[in-house]
Design an enzyme around this catalytic site. Structure first.
Site, PDB file in Angstrom:
ATOM      1  CE  LYS A  36      -3.940  -2.180   2.327  1.00 43.56           C
ATOM      2  NZ  LYS A  36      -4.952  -2.023   3.396  1.00 43.56           N
ATOM      3  CE1 TYR A  45      -9.481  -2.950   0.621  1.00 42.28           C
ATOM      4  CE2 TYR A  45      -8.624  -1.049  -0.555  1.00 42.28           C
ATOM      5  CZ  TYR A  45      -8.414  -2.155   0.247  1.00 42.28           C
ATOM      6  OH  TYR A  45      -7.155  -2.484   0.678  1.00 42.28           O
ATOM      7  CG  PHE A  80     -13.145   2.087   7.305  1.00 47.59           C
ATOM      8  CD1 PHE A  80     -12.699   1.422   6.177  1.00 47.59           C
ATOM      9  CD2 PHE A  80     -13.761   1.348   8.312  1.00 47.59           C
ATOM     10  CE1 PHE A  80     -12.862   0.056   6.034  1.00 47.59           C
ATOM     11  CE2 PHE A  80     -13.940  -0.025   8.181  1.00 47.59           C
ATOM     12  CZ  PHE A  80     -13.486  -0.667   7.036  1.00 47.59           C
ATOM     13  NE  ARG A 123      -6.928 -13.215   6.091  1.00 46.96           N
ATOM     14  CZ  ARG A 123      -7.378 -11.990   5.797  1.00 46.96           C
ATOM     15  NH1 ARG A 123      -7.127 -11.444   4.626  1.00 46.96           N
ATOM     16  NH2 ARG A 123      -8.058 -11.307   6.687  1.00 46.96           N
ATOM     17  CB  THR A 144      -6.826  -5.491  10.133  1.00 47.43           C
ATOM     18  OG1 THR A 144      -7.273  -6.665   9.457  1.00 47.43           O
ATOM     19  CG2 THR A 144      -7.183  -4.264   9.322  1.00 47.43           C
ATOM     20  NE  ARG A 182      -2.145  -5.573   7.435  1.00 45.60           N
ATOM     21  CZ  ARG A 182      -3.213  -6.276   7.081  1.00 45.60           C
ATOM     22  NH1 ARG A 182      -3.617  -7.286   7.840  1.00 45.60           N
ATOM     23  NH2 ARG A 182      -3.865  -5.982   5.977  1.00 45.60           N
ATOM     24  CG  ASN A 187      -3.580  -2.151   6.875  1.00 48.12           C
ATOM     25  OD1 ASN A 187      -3.482  -1.776   5.708  1.00 48.12           O
ATOM     26  ND2 ASN A 187      -4.525  -2.974   7.277  1.00 48.12           N
ATOM     27  CG  HIS A 213      -5.636  -6.326   0.303  1.00 52.81           C
ATOM     28  ND1 HIS A 213      -6.797  -6.341   1.032  1.00 52.81           N
ATOM     29  CD2 HIS A 213      -5.798  -7.234  -0.708  1.00 52.81           C
ATOM     30  CE1 HIS A 213      -7.638  -7.206   0.477  1.00 52.81           C
ATOM     31  NE2 HIS A 213      -7.057  -7.751  -0.577  1.00 52.81           N
ATOM     32  CD  GLU A 240      -8.986  -9.317  -3.129  1.00 53.47           C
ATOM     33  OE1 GLU A 240      -9.751  -8.833  -2.283  1.00 53.47           O
ATOM     34  OE2 GLU A 240      -7.879  -9.814  -2.822  1.00 53.47           O
TER      35      GLU A 240
HETATM   36  P1  CMP Z   1      -7.410  -4.497   3.969  1.00 57.37           P
HETATM   37  O1  CMP Z   1      -6.940  -5.841   4.381  1.00 57.37           O
HETATM   38  O2  CMP Z   1      -6.837  -3.913   2.747  1.00 57.37           O
HETATM   39  O3  CMP Z   1      -8.998  -4.530   3.839  1.00 57.37           O
HETATM   40  C1  CMP Z   1      -9.830  -3.452   4.138  1.00 57.37           C
HETATM   41  C2  CMP Z   1      -9.064  -2.282   4.676  1.00 57.37           C
HETATM   42  O4  CMP Z   1      -9.837  -1.312   5.334  1.00 57.37           O
HETATM   43  C3  CMP Z   1      -8.110  -2.751   5.746  1.00 57.37           C
HETATM   44  O5  CMP Z   1      -7.077  -3.497   5.184  1.00 57.37           O
HETATM   45  C4  CMP Z   1      -7.707  -1.455   6.404  1.00 57.37           C
HETATM   46  O6  CMP Z   1      -6.648  -0.820   5.728  1.00 57.37           O
HETATM   47  C5  CMP Z   1      -8.970  -0.635   6.217  1.00 57.37           C
HETATM   48  N1  CMP Z   1      -9.642  -0.472   7.507  1.00 57.37           N
HETATM   49  C6  CMP Z   1     -10.201  -1.421   8.260  1.00 57.37           C
HETATM   50  N2  CMP Z   1     -10.718  -0.888   9.375  1.00 57.37           N
HETATM   51  C7  CMP Z   1     -10.477   0.435   9.310  1.00 57.37           C
HETATM   52  C8  CMP Z   1     -10.767   1.517  10.165  1.00 57.37           C
HETATM   53  N3  CMP Z   1     -11.418   1.332  11.323  1.00 57.37           N
HETATM   54  N4  CMP Z   1     -10.360   2.732   9.793  1.00 57.37           N
HETATM   55  C9  CMP Z   1      -9.720   2.922   8.606  1.00 57.37           C
HETATM   56  N5  CMP Z   1      -9.423   1.916   7.744  1.00 57.37           N
HETATM   57  C10 CMP Z   1      -9.788   0.691   8.109  1.00 57.37           C
END
Ligand code: CMP
Length: 140
Positions: free
Chosen positions: A11, A51, A59, A87, A93, A104, A114, A117, A128
């Site tokens: 990312k 997404y 968010f 994972r 996450t 992470r 983070n 993905h 995807e």
């Molecule tokens: P990802 O695994 O890419 O899948 C969905 C993404 O949403 C997740 O990683 C985070 O980067 C983002 N995400 C999840 N929860 C939150 C949150 N509470 N605030 C902002 N971003 C979020």
């Protein structure tokens, strides 16, 4: 065990800090093979499609803005149980909950920024991968 493929994104928070190689080292150390990879500037449309499952979440707007704020590296990773394995290597996450040694834990700035993905299931992985790669771009 089955050879599997998963989809990965390095990312914007990671590409901006020049961490592509460091993330890739953790991927390869875990026994996953990078069988396709490209650095792209995601469009708003691509990020919204990618997404879409989160579009009702509070968010969502912030997430899309973040994903188009700088280049990302999209990847296909291959290996035994690649989806679960990646994972595990990514970690939780929320980096505050991520285990020692995970991507992470090492690099993520926050739950939003983070660093990586990874697909959550075989069906999602196939969708995807197909959004960003054609078959002849994946060389196992
Ligand atoms: P990802 O695994 O890419 O899948 C969905 C993404 O949403 C997740 O990683 C985070 O980067 C983002 N995400 C999840 N929860 C939150 C949150 N509470 N605030 C902002 N971003 C979020």
């Amino acid at each position: 065990m089955a050879l599997e493929r998963t989809f990965s994104i390095i990312k914007p928070d990671a590409t901006e800090r020049n961490l592509t190689g460091a993330v890739n080292a953790k991927i390869e150390e875990a026994g996953l093979r990078i069988v396709a990879q490209k650095r792209i500037q995601m469009t708003r449309g691509q990020a919204e499609t990618f997404y879409a499952v989160h579009k009702e979440r509070p968010f969502f707007g912030e997430l899309v803005d973040f994903m188009i704020s700088a280049p990302v590296v999209v990847q296909v990773l291959e290996g035994e149980n690649a989806i679960t394995k990646y994972r595990d290597v990514m970690g939780a996450t929320n980096p505050e909950q991520a285990a020692e040694g995970t991507i992470r834990k090492a690099f993520a700035k926050s739950i939003g920024e983070n660093s990586v993905h990874g697909s959550d299931a075989a069906e999602t992985a196939a969708m995807e991968i197909a959004q960003f790669f054609s078959g002849n771009e994946i060389v196992g």
